[in-house]
Scaffold this active site. Structure first.
Site, PDB file in Angstrom:
ATOM      1  N   GLY A 158       0.884  -1.345   0.076  1.00  0.00           N
ATOM      2  CA  GLY A 158       0.015   0.011   0.072  1.00  0.00           C
ATOM      3  C   GLY A 158       0.810   1.122  -0.078  1.00  0.00           C
ATOM      4  N   CYS A 159       0.400   2.396  -0.763  1.00  0.00           N
ATOM      5  CA  CYS A 159       1.237   3.582  -0.559  1.00  0.00           C
ATOM      6  C   CYS A 159       1.456   4.367   0.733  1.00  0.00           C
ATOM      7  CB  CYS A 159       0.361   4.505  -1.730  1.00  0.00           C
ATOM      8  SG  CYS A 159      -1.303   4.736  -1.428  1.00  0.00           S
ATOM      9  N   ASN A 160       0.496   4.323   1.661  1.00  0.00           N
ATOM     10  CA  ASN A 160       0.660   4.913   2.869  1.00  0.00           C
ATOM     11  C   ASN A 160       1.683   4.024   3.521  1.00  0.00           C
ATOM     12  OD1 ASN A 160      -1.340   6.942   2.759  1.00  0.00           O
ATOM     13  ND2 ASN A 160      -2.575   5.553   2.779  1.00  0.00           N
ATOM     14  N   VAL A 161       1.573   2.641   3.469  1.00  0.00           N
ATOM     15  CA  VAL A 161       2.398   1.574   4.133  1.00  0.00           C
ATOM     16  C   VAL A 161       3.847   1.850   3.685  1.00  0.00           C
ATOM     17  CG1 VAL A 161       2.999  -0.467   4.461  1.00  0.00           C
ATOM     18  CG2 VAL A 161       0.741   0.199   3.844  1.00  0.00           C
TER      19      VAL A 161
END
Length: 356
Positions: A158-161
Site C-alpha cells: 500500500g502507498c501509505n504503508v
C-alpha cells in the site's frame, strides 16, 4: 530478453501508471490491456497521456487471455484480484508472474483481513518492497530481495504503508526508537482514492481544503504497517495513523514520530538511517536540515527521507515523501518484477522527478 506484460485494470490510475513505466522499460513488450466496465473503449479515452497506447482497444478481463503473457499486473479494486488469480492458477500450463497492486495478498494474518477488509482471505504472497528490512539485518535489505528473486507472485505494498515503513524502519531495526507508541500523520494526494466518482472527491469539494479520513485506527493500511515494523524487528507495535487529503493530485508526505529509546542518542539515530539507506538506489536520506517535499518525488520511483530528534519531547521525527502512484504503487511493482525476472532492479525506473 523480452517479456510480455498484460495489465488488468488498465483504465485506472494504478494501471495507467504501470503502463507509463513499462513504456520506458527496454525489456518489456506490452500485451493485453484489460478492464471491466471500460472494455471495448480505446485506451486513449481513459489514459490520453499514454500516446503510444492510445489506439489500443481495452479487452475484457479473461484469465485465458492474460495467461498468454509472461507477466500479469493486477491493478484491480480490493477483493477482485483474489478470484482472478485463482482462475489463472487453475488453467493448464505455466502461470505468469503475477503482480497484485491491490490489497488481496498483502496481509499475513487472516484475522487482520477479516477485520479491515472482510470477505474471503486470499492468502499472503511475497511482499513487493525490496527495501523492507528484516530483524537483525545490516546494510541493504538483502533478505527481502532474496525473497523476491524467487517469487512467482508478488503483493505490491500500500502507498501509505510504503511511506511510513521507509520513514521509520531504520530506527526499529537499530533499536533506537520505541515502536509501542508510533504516531503517523500523512498528507495525501487525491489519486490515492482511485477514479471512483464520489462527492467528496470532486474538485469543488477538495480544492482549497484539507480533510482527514479513516480517523481513529480504521484505515485498512494499519495492519500492513504493523506487519512491516514487526518484520523489521519490533516485538510489538502500537500505531496511531491519520491520513489527510490535501489538494494535490499525487504524493504522500508522512510525518512519523516515536519515542527515542532510553539508551539512544541523536547521533545513534542519524547513524541508523545512514546505515540503512546508504546502499539504496531509490531511498534517499537527505542531508541534515533538508526536508522532503512531495514535489521533488513527482514522477520518480524515489522516497526522500529525513530524520531528527525532538529533544524536548524525547521523540524521533522521521519524514518521508513519495509519489503514491510510482514508489507507492507502480514503481514498486516494476522494481519487484525486475528482481523476480533476474533483471537489474532499477531497469525502466528513474530517480529523477519533475519540477517545478
Amino acid at each position: 530478453m523480452t517479456v510480455s506484460v498484460a495489465v488488468a485494470g488498465a483504465s485506472g490510475y494504478a494501471g495507467g501508471e504501470v503502463l507509463r513505466l513499462l513504456l520506458a522499460h527496454p525489456d518489456v513488450e506490452i500485451g493485453a490491456l484489460t478492464a471491466s466496465s471500460s472494455a471495448g473503449d480505446l485506451l486513449g479515452k481513459h489514459q490520453p497521456h499514454l500516446l503510444p497506447l492510445a489506439g489500443r482497444v481495452i479487452e475484457p478481463t479473461d484469465p485465458a487471455r492474460l495467461a498468454e503473457h509472461d507477466v500479469v499486473v493486477l491493478a484491480l479494486p480490493h477483493g477482485a484480484s483474489g478470484e482472478l488469480t485463482a482462475a489463472l492458477e487453475a488453467l493448464e500450463g505455466p502461470t505468469p508472474l503475477l503482480l497484485d497492486c491491490g490489497a488481496d495478498h498483502r496481509l499475513e494474518d487472516a484475522a487482520d483481513w477479516e477485520h479491515f477488509y472482510g470477505g474471503t482471505f486470499a492468502g499472503a504472497w511475497p511482499y513487493g518492497m525490496p527495501e523492507l528490512r528484516h530483524a537483525g539485518e545490516t546494510g541493504t535489505a538483502a533478505a527481502q530481495r532474496e525473497v523476491l528473486r524467487t517469487a512467482r507472485t508478488v503483493a505490491v505494498p500500500g502507498c501509505n504503508v510504503t511511506a511510513i515503513t521507509l520513514a521509520l524502519q531504520p530506527g526499529v531495526s537499530a533499536g533506537v526508537v520505541d515502536p509501542s507508541d508510533v504516531v503517523a500523520v500523512l498528507a495525501n494526494g487525491y489519486s490515492g482514492a482511485g477514479k471512483s466518482l464520489k462527492p467528496h472527491l470532486l474538485a469543488s469539494e477538495g480544492l482549497g481544503t484539507a480533510t482527514p479520513y479513516a480517523v481513529g485506527g480504521t484505515h485498512r493500511h494499519v495492519p500492513e504497517i504493523e506487519q512491516n515494523l514487526r518484520r523489521a524487528g519490533a516485538a510489538s507495535v502500537r500505531l496511531s495513523f491519520t491520513p489527510t487529503l490535501v489538494p494535490m493530485a499525487r504524493g504522500i508526505l508522512a510525518t512519523v514520530t516515536a519515542p527515542l529509546a532510553a539508551a539512544a542518542s541523536a547521533a545513534d539515530v542519524r547513524r541508523a538511517w545512514e546505515d540503512a539507506y546508504a546502499g539504496e538506489t531509490f531511498v534517499r536520506l537527505l542531508p541534515e536540515g533538508q526536508w522532503p517535499t512531495t514535489a521533488a518525488t513527482l514522477g520518480a520511483n524515489t522516497a526522500h527521507v529525513q530524520v531528527t530528534v525532538d529533544e524536548r519531547a524525547g521523540r524521533v521525527v522521521a519524514v518521508c515523501a513519495i509519489d503514491n502512484l510510482v514508489k507507492g504503487t507502480a514503481g514498486a511493482a516494476v522494481q519487484s518484477m525486475n528482481l523476480a525476472l533476474g533483471l537489474p532492479e532499477g531497469r525502466g525506473l528513474t530517480t529523477v522527478g519533475v519540477a517545478p
